[in-house]
Design a protein around this motif. Structure first.
Motif, PDB file in Angstrom:
ATOM      1  N   GLN A 261      -5.138  -0.373  16.730  1.00 42.83           N
ATOM      2  CA  GLN A 261      -4.345   0.769  15.841  1.00 42.83           C
ATOM      3  C   GLN A 261      -3.227   1.592  16.618  1.00 42.83           C
ATOM      4  O   GLN A 261      -2.040   1.548  16.273  1.00 42.83           O
ATOM      5  CB  GLN A 261      -5.472   1.901  15.488  1.00 42.83           C
TER       6      GLN A 261
ATOM      7  N   GLN B 118       1.089   8.591  10.536  1.00 44.25           N
ATOM      8  CA  GLN B 118      -0.252   9.020   9.985  1.00 44.25           C
ATOM      9  C   GLN B 118      -0.744   7.910   9.032  1.00 44.25           C
ATOM     10  O   GLN B 118      -1.909   7.444   9.078  1.00 44.25           O
ATOM     11  CB  GLN B 118      -0.249  10.108   9.265  1.00 44.25           C
ATOM     12  N   GLN B 119       0.218   7.508   8.270  1.00 41.98           N
ATOM     13  CA  GLN B 119      -0.059   6.283   7.067  1.00 41.98           C
ATOM     14  C   GLN B 119      -0.596   5.093   7.995  1.00 41.98           C
ATOM     15  O   GLN B 119      -1.327   4.294   7.343  1.00 41.98           O
ATOM     16  CB  GLN B 119       1.052   6.252   6.323  1.00 41.98           C
TER      17      GLN B 119
ATOM     18  N   SER C 255       0.847  -1.205   0.011  1.00 48.10           N
ATOM     19  CA  SER C 255       0.009  -0.052   0.109  1.00 48.10           C
ATOM     20  C   SER C 255       0.918   1.236   0.041  1.00 48.10           C
ATOM     21  O   SER C 255       0.214   2.207  -0.567  1.00 48.10           O
ATOM     22  CB  SER C 255      -0.859   0.014   1.236  1.00 48.10           C
TER      23      SER C 255
ATOM     24  N   ARG D 253      -1.764   4.516  10.880  1.00 48.92           N
ATOM     25  CA  ARG D 253      -3.076   4.748  11.465  1.00 48.92           C
ATOM     26  C   ARG D 253      -4.001   4.645  10.328  1.00 48.92           C
ATOM     27  O   ARG D 253      -5.086   3.993  10.439  1.00 48.92           O
ATOM     28  CB  ARG D 253      -3.128   5.903  12.267  1.00 48.92           C
ATOM     29  N   GLN D 254      -4.027   5.382   9.275  1.00 44.83           N
ATOM     30  CA  GLN D 254      -4.994   5.483   8.222  1.00 44.83           C
ATOM     31  C   GLN D 254      -5.249   4.152   7.821  1.00 44.83           C
ATOM     32  O   GLN D 254      -6.221   3.345   7.381  1.00 44.83           O
ATOM     33  CB  GLN D 254      -4.849   6.168   7.200  1.00 44.83           C
ATOM     34  N   LEU D 255      -4.060   3.040   7.449  1.00 46.73           N
ATOM     35  CA  LEU D 255      -4.088   1.789   6.956  1.00 46.73           C
ATOM     36  C   LEU D 255      -4.812   0.965   7.730  1.00 46.73           C
ATOM     37  O   LEU D 255      -5.551   0.220   7.409  1.00 46.73           O
ATOM     38  CB  LEU D 255      -2.774   1.467   6.378  1.00 46.73           C
TER      39      LEU D 255
ATOM     40  N   TRP E 126       4.793  11.171   9.084  1.00 50.51           N
ATOM     41  CA  TRP E 126       4.014  10.763   8.096  1.00 50.51           C
ATOM     42  C   TRP E 126       3.918   8.965   8.462  1.00 50.51           C
ATOM     43  O   TRP E 126       2.849   8.615   7.897  1.00 50.51           O
ATOM     44  CB  TRP E 126       4.870  11.307   6.917  1.00 50.51           C
TER      45      TRP E 126
ATOM     46  N   ALA F  97      -6.862   1.732  10.227  1.00 49.70           N
ATOM     47  CA  ALA F  97      -8.343   1.907  10.458  1.00 49.70           C
ATOM     48  C   ALA F  97      -9.250   1.351   9.240  1.00 49.70           C
ATOM     49  O   ALA F  97     -10.029   0.834   9.037  1.00 49.70           O
ATOM     50  CB  ALA F  97      -8.328   3.384  10.579  1.00 49.70           C
ATOM     51  N   SER F  98      -8.513   1.449   7.940  1.00 52.52           N
ATOM     52  CA  SER F  98      -9.169   1.178   6.678  1.00 52.52           C
ATOM     53  C   SER F  98      -9.304  -0.268   6.911  1.00 52.52           C
ATOM     54  O   SER F  98     -10.185  -0.935   6.109  1.00 52.52           O
ATOM     55  CB  SER F  98      -8.372   1.608   5.582  1.00 52.52           C
TER      56      SER F  98
ATOM     57  N   CYS G 121       4.596  -0.813   3.546  1.00 44.44           N
ATOM     58  CA  CYS G 121       3.525  -1.269   4.465  1.00 44.44           C
ATOM     59  C   CYS G 121       2.515  -2.223   3.411  1.00 44.44           C
ATOM     60  O   CYS G 121       2.248  -1.691   2.207  1.00 44.44           O
ATOM     61  CB  CYS G 121       2.408  -0.098   4.743  1.00 44.44           C
TER      62      CYS G 121
END
Length: 147
Positions: free
Chosen positions: A41, A25-26, A9, A28-30, A22, A32-33, A66
């Motif tokens: 998380q 953040q990435q 990803s 955490r976003q991955l 960065w 969560a998705s 990732c």
């Protein structure tokens, strides 16, 4: 550890403190998705933060890859941190409880290992270090039936 090949990803550089932000953040976003709960998380982001800082401080920088992975229908996130630094001379010591250089969050490699489901380290003096961690989405807790 058996799982399908990952869908990469993101590949993120780790060259500065801004890159550490960065990476967090990435991740955490991955997470969560993929359906990770907030606690899971946070564990994964904390481990990623420590490992990214290690790559920056001790490895002179590097990168994290990732990848979304799947094991028997359970989604997960695999993070592979690589650097070309001096390597870790004594892996057992670095993984031991209480071992810290005073530079990171105080978790060290051992703390990061406890925050994830799967942990692998490949290092050799003069040859850099690769740390691969994987966490799996936990099923939500079953709700109690109403009486």
């Amino acid at each position: 550890m058996t799982h399908t090949a990952g869908d990469v990803s993101a590949r993120l550089p780790i060259r500065s403190d801004l890159d550490l932000v960065w990476v967090r953040q990435q991740v955490r976003q991955l997470a969560a998705s993929l359906g990770f709960g907030l606690v899971d998380q946070t564990k994964l982001v904390t481990a990623a933060s420590e490992l990214a800082r290690n790559a920056l401080v001790y490895g002179g920088g590097g990168q994290v890859e990732c990848a979304r992975v799947n094991r028997a229908g359970t989604p997960g996130l695999r993070l592979t941190f690589t650097d070309e630094g001096p390597g870790i001379a004594d892996v057992e010591q670095a993984l031991s409880d209480g071992y810290t250089s005073g530079e990171g969050l105080g978790l060290g490699l051992g703390g990061s290992r406890r925050l994830v489901h799967d942990f692998e380290i490949d290092t050799r003096p003069g040859g850099g270090t690769t740390v691969t961690v994987t966490s799996w989405v936990s099923p939500p807790p079953r709700q109690r039936e109403a009486r």
